[in-house]
Design a protein around this motif. Structure first.
Motif, PDB file in Angstrom:
ATOM      1  N   UNK A 183       0.900  -1.133  -0.155  1.00  0.00           N
ATOM      2  CA  UNK A 183       0.292  -0.047  -0.120  1.00  0.00           C
ATOM      3  C   UNK A 183       0.836   1.123   0.014  1.00  0.00           C
ATOM      4  N   UNK A 184       0.436   2.498  -0.626  1.00  0.00           N
ATOM      5  CA  UNK A 184       1.128   3.655  -0.591  1.00  0.00           C
ATOM      6  C   UNK A 184       1.246   4.017   0.729  1.00  0.00           C
ATOM      7  N   UNK A 185       2.329   4.728   0.926  1.00  0.00           N
ATOM      8  CA  UNK A 185       2.426   5.422   2.378  1.00  0.00           C
ATOM      9  C   UNK A 185       2.623   4.630   3.723  1.00  0.00           C
ATOM     10  N   UNK A 186       2.726   3.134   3.477  1.00  0.00           N
ATOM     11  CA  UNK A 186       2.331   2.418   4.746  1.00  0.00           C
ATOM     12  C   UNK A 186       3.748   2.450   5.617  1.00  0.00           C
ATOM     13  N   UNK A 187       5.030   2.668   4.958  1.00  0.00           N
ATOM     14  CA  UNK A 187       6.050   2.662   5.716  1.00  0.00           C
ATOM     15  C   UNK A 187       6.244   3.826   6.689  1.00  0.00           C
ATOM     16  N   UNK A 188       5.852   4.921   6.284  1.00  0.00           N
ATOM     17  CA  UNK A 188       5.807   6.369   6.915  1.00  0.00           C
ATOM     18  C   UNK A 188       4.589   6.096   8.371  1.00  0.00           C
ATOM     19  N   UNK A 189       3.507   5.388   7.734  1.00  0.00           N
ATOM     20  CA  UNK A 189       2.398   5.638   8.577  1.00  0.00           C
ATOM     21  C   UNK A 189       2.621   4.467   9.684  1.00  0.00           C
ATOM     22  N   UNK A 190       3.507   3.328   9.464  1.00  0.00           N
ATOM     23  CA  UNK A 190       3.609   2.416  10.474  1.00  0.00           C
ATOM     24  C   UNK A 190       5.004   3.084  11.409  1.00  0.00           C
ATOM     25  N   UNK A 191       5.583   3.775  10.885  1.00  0.00           N
ATOM     26  CA  UNK A 191       6.749   4.370  11.585  1.00  0.00           C
ATOM     27  C   UNK A 191       6.327   5.279  12.570  1.00  0.00           C
ATOM     28  N   UNK A 192       5.277   5.979  12.066  1.00  0.00           N
ATOM     29  CA  UNK A 192       4.861   7.261  13.072  1.00  0.00           C
ATOM     30  C   UNK A 192       4.025   6.486  14.084  1.00  0.00           C
ATOM     31  N   UNK A 193       3.040   5.391  13.850  1.00  0.00           N
ATOM     32  CA  UNK A 193       2.392   4.930  14.930  1.00  0.00           C
ATOM     33  C   UNK A 193       3.245   4.100  15.795  1.00  0.00           C
ATOM     34  N   UNK A 194       4.367   3.379  15.471  1.00  0.00           N
ATOM     35  CA  UNK A 194       5.075   2.768  16.136  1.00  0.00           C
ATOM     36  C   UNK A 194       5.936   3.747  17.247  1.00  0.00           C
ATOM     37  N   UNK A 227      11.254  -2.935   4.693  1.00  0.00           N
ATOM     38  CA  UNK A 227      10.118  -2.864   3.701  1.00  0.00           C
ATOM     39  C   UNK A 227      10.220  -3.571   2.701  1.00  0.00           C
ATOM     40  N   UNK A 228       9.088  -4.217   2.233  1.00  0.00           N
ATOM     41  CA  UNK A 228       9.098  -5.015   0.856  1.00  0.00           C
ATOM     42  C   UNK A 228       9.006  -3.970  -0.126  1.00  0.00           C
ATOM     43  N   UNK A 229      10.257  -3.291  -0.609  1.00  0.00           N
ATOM     44  CA  UNK A 229      10.208  -1.940  -1.330  1.00  0.00           C
ATOM     45  C   UNK A 229       9.778  -2.459  -2.786  1.00  0.00           C
ATOM     46  N   UNK A 230      10.447  -3.312  -3.490  1.00  0.00           N
ATOM     47  CA  UNK A 230       9.978  -3.939  -4.666  1.00  0.00           C
ATOM     48  C   UNK A 230       9.446  -5.035  -4.649  1.00  0.00           C
ATOM     49  N   UNK A 279      12.191   0.901 -13.278  1.00  0.00           N
ATOM     50  CA  UNK A 279      12.120   2.512 -12.676  1.00  0.00           C
ATOM     51  C   UNK A 279      11.291   2.887 -11.756  1.00  0.00           C
ATOM     52  N   UNK A 280      10.263   2.208 -11.557  1.00  0.00           N
ATOM     53  CA  UNK A 280       9.364   2.050 -10.609  1.00  0.00           C
ATOM     54  C   UNK A 280      10.003   1.820  -9.157  1.00  0.00           C
ATOM     55  N   UNK A 281      10.901   0.816  -9.050  1.00  0.00           N
ATOM     56  CA  UNK A 281      11.507   0.361  -8.106  1.00  0.00           C
ATOM     57  C   UNK A 281      12.190   1.601  -7.331  1.00  0.00           C
ATOM     58  N   UNK A 282      12.668   2.458  -7.988  1.00  0.00           N
ATOM     59  CA  UNK A 282      13.390   3.798  -7.428  1.00  0.00           C
ATOM     60  C   UNK A 282      12.674   4.709  -6.678  1.00  0.00           C
ATOM     61  N   UNK A 283      11.199   4.760  -7.357  1.00  0.00           N
ATOM     62  CA  UNK A 283      10.123   5.540  -6.686  1.00  0.00           C
ATOM     63  C   UNK A 283       9.926   4.809  -5.353  1.00  0.00           C
ATOM     64  N   UNK A 284       9.670   3.525  -5.405  1.00  0.00           N
ATOM     65  CA  UNK A 284       9.420   3.033  -4.000  1.00  0.00           C
ATOM     66  C   UNK A 284      10.225   3.094  -3.209  1.00  0.00           C
ATOM     67  N   UNK A 285      11.772   2.783  -3.582  1.00  0.00           N
ATOM     68  CA  UNK A 285      12.848   3.099  -2.774  1.00  0.00           C
ATOM     69  C   UNK A 285      13.083   4.390  -2.021  1.00  0.00           C
ATOM     70  N   UNK A 286      12.744   5.243  -3.040  1.00  0.00           N
ATOM     71  CA  UNK A 286      12.861   6.894  -2.479  1.00  0.00           C
ATOM     72  C   UNK A 286      11.969   6.982  -1.442  1.00  0.00           C
ATOM     73  N   UNK A 287      10.573   6.660  -1.547  1.00  0.00           N
ATOM     74  CA  UNK A 287       9.583   6.820  -0.587  1.00  0.00           C
ATOM     75  C   UNK A 287      10.151   6.044   0.665  1.00  0.00           C
ATOM     76  N   UNK A 288      10.547   4.744   0.645  1.00  0.00           N
ATOM     77  CA  UNK A 288      10.842   3.920   1.977  1.00  0.00           C
ATOM     78  C   UNK A 288      11.890   4.701   2.636  1.00  0.00           C
ATOM     79  N   UNK A 289      13.101   5.388   1.771  1.00  0.00           N
ATOM     80  CA  UNK A 289      13.934   5.663   2.478  1.00  0.00           C
ATOM     81  C   UNK A 289      13.610   7.144   3.347  1.00  0.00           C
TER      82      UNK A 289
END
Ligand code: PBG
Length: 323
Positions: free
Chosen positions: A167-178, A190-193, A227-237
């Motif tokens: 799902x989009x945004x889940x790493x940030x969402x989970x980080x904040x809730x933790x 993160x299962x990034x790609x 290419x999409x893997x780079x977007x996902x990785x940017x977001x996860x970082x």
């Protein structure tokens, strides 16, 4: 010829000296399947040598693996259909066997690294990783459920949460809730790609978790894309992931390399169920040598750039190098 590459291959001593990639048991995470009850060791038909354990037999198996030097385990639950519902309620029920099992594992072996999976599919009557409404997978509504699931797993003592839902945004969402709940030290791999792959088939047999309709293509990535893997990785970082994972591994060695070259985080790769079963099936027919195929596979993943490998071969590999 003043350049003869074979000189560097002429003896075992020289070959060992120039060997670039080495694989240690410390690099491996062993995925395991937990079921409710006691005294159970049920082999997964499509994964010879891999079992669904109840908590008592799993504790014994973990102990045996630790004696071989394996220190990291990723535990997945297999739920009966009767406990599944559309909102995955069982995933954050504190009395559920999975959360009690995680707690028990960590209590018995505080020194091991325990990982868990964050996604709705094992608990969902729809068999999808997210919340389903009118045939669509809802993103933001799913985050709420993943948040609850993450807190429950962190509370059970998990060291690394593995959001595998895409799902989009889940790493940030989970980080904040933790962080808001005092779980600042709980890590996120993160299962990034994560690609929409045919190679998850045997895993879905193990958990009986195949989607009840459609496929996972609106959330898992298209195997044709890098290419999409780079977007996902940017977001996860950005969102605070501690590790980036590529999954599956073998058909995506280029993606492992891409992330390794572009991100400072440790890269993990998931050598998935279908990749394991392919080798087991051909070895059973005598079509290829199990041990050599296993080592070559794991080495290729490491060579591509993965420091960490989640693999069903973990115990077998550890036994092989011990003997
Ligand atoms: C669930 C999940 C899957 C795997 C790990 N977590 C399956 C899927 O996405 O359908 C696959 C692991 C394997 O095949 O070994 N979100």
């Amino acid at each position: 010829m003043n350049r003869r590459p074979r000189r560097n291959r002429k003896s075992e001593a020289i070959r060992n000296m120039v060997e670039e990639t080495s694989l240690s048991v410390k690099d491996l995470i062993f995925p395991m399947f937990l079921v409710d009850g006691l005294g159970k060791t049920i082999e997964v038909d499509s994964m010879p040598g891999i079992f669904r354990y109840s908590i008592d037999t799993m504790l014994r198996e973990i102990e045996a693996c630790m004696k071989l030097g394996i220190m990291s385990f990723d535990v997945f639950p297999a739920y009966p259909e009767s406990l599944k519902d559309s909102v995955a309620s069982e995933s954050y029920n504190p009395e559920t066997f999975y959360l009690k099992g995680l707690r028990e594992i960590k209590k018995n072996f505080p020194e091991l690294c325990l990982m868990s999976d964050v996604a709705m599919d094992p608990y969902s009557s729809d068999g999808h990783d997210g919340l389903v409404k009118e045939g669509k997978i809802l993103n933001d509504e799913t985050l709420e459920i993943l948040g609850r699931m993450s807190l429950a797993q962190a509370d059970a003592g998990v060291d690394i949460l593995g959001p595998s839902d895409m799902m989009d945004g889940r790493v940030g969402f989970i980080r904040e809730i933790l962080d808001d709940h005092g779980f600042k030290d709980t890590s996120i791999m993160s299962y990034t790609a994560k690609y929409a792959s045919a190679f998850y088939g045997p895993f879905r047999d193990a958990l009986d978790s195949a989607p009840k309709f459609g496929d996972k293509k609106t959330y898992q990535m298209n195997p044709a894309n890098s290419q999409e893997a780079l977007i996902e990785a940017d977001l996860d970082l950005e969102e605070g992931a501690d590790f980036l994972m590529v999954k599956p591994a073998l058909s995506y060695l280029d993606i492992i390399r891409l992330l390794k070259e572009n991100y400072p985080l440790p890269i993990a790769a998931y050598n998935v169920s279908g990749e394991y079963s392919m080798i087991k099936a051909s070895a059973a027919r005598g079509w290829l040598d199990n041990d050599r195929a296993m080592v070559e596979t794991l080495l290729s993943i490491k060579r591509a750039g993965a420091k960490i490998i989640l693999t069903y071969f973990a115990k077998e590999y550890a036994e092989m190098i011990k003997s």
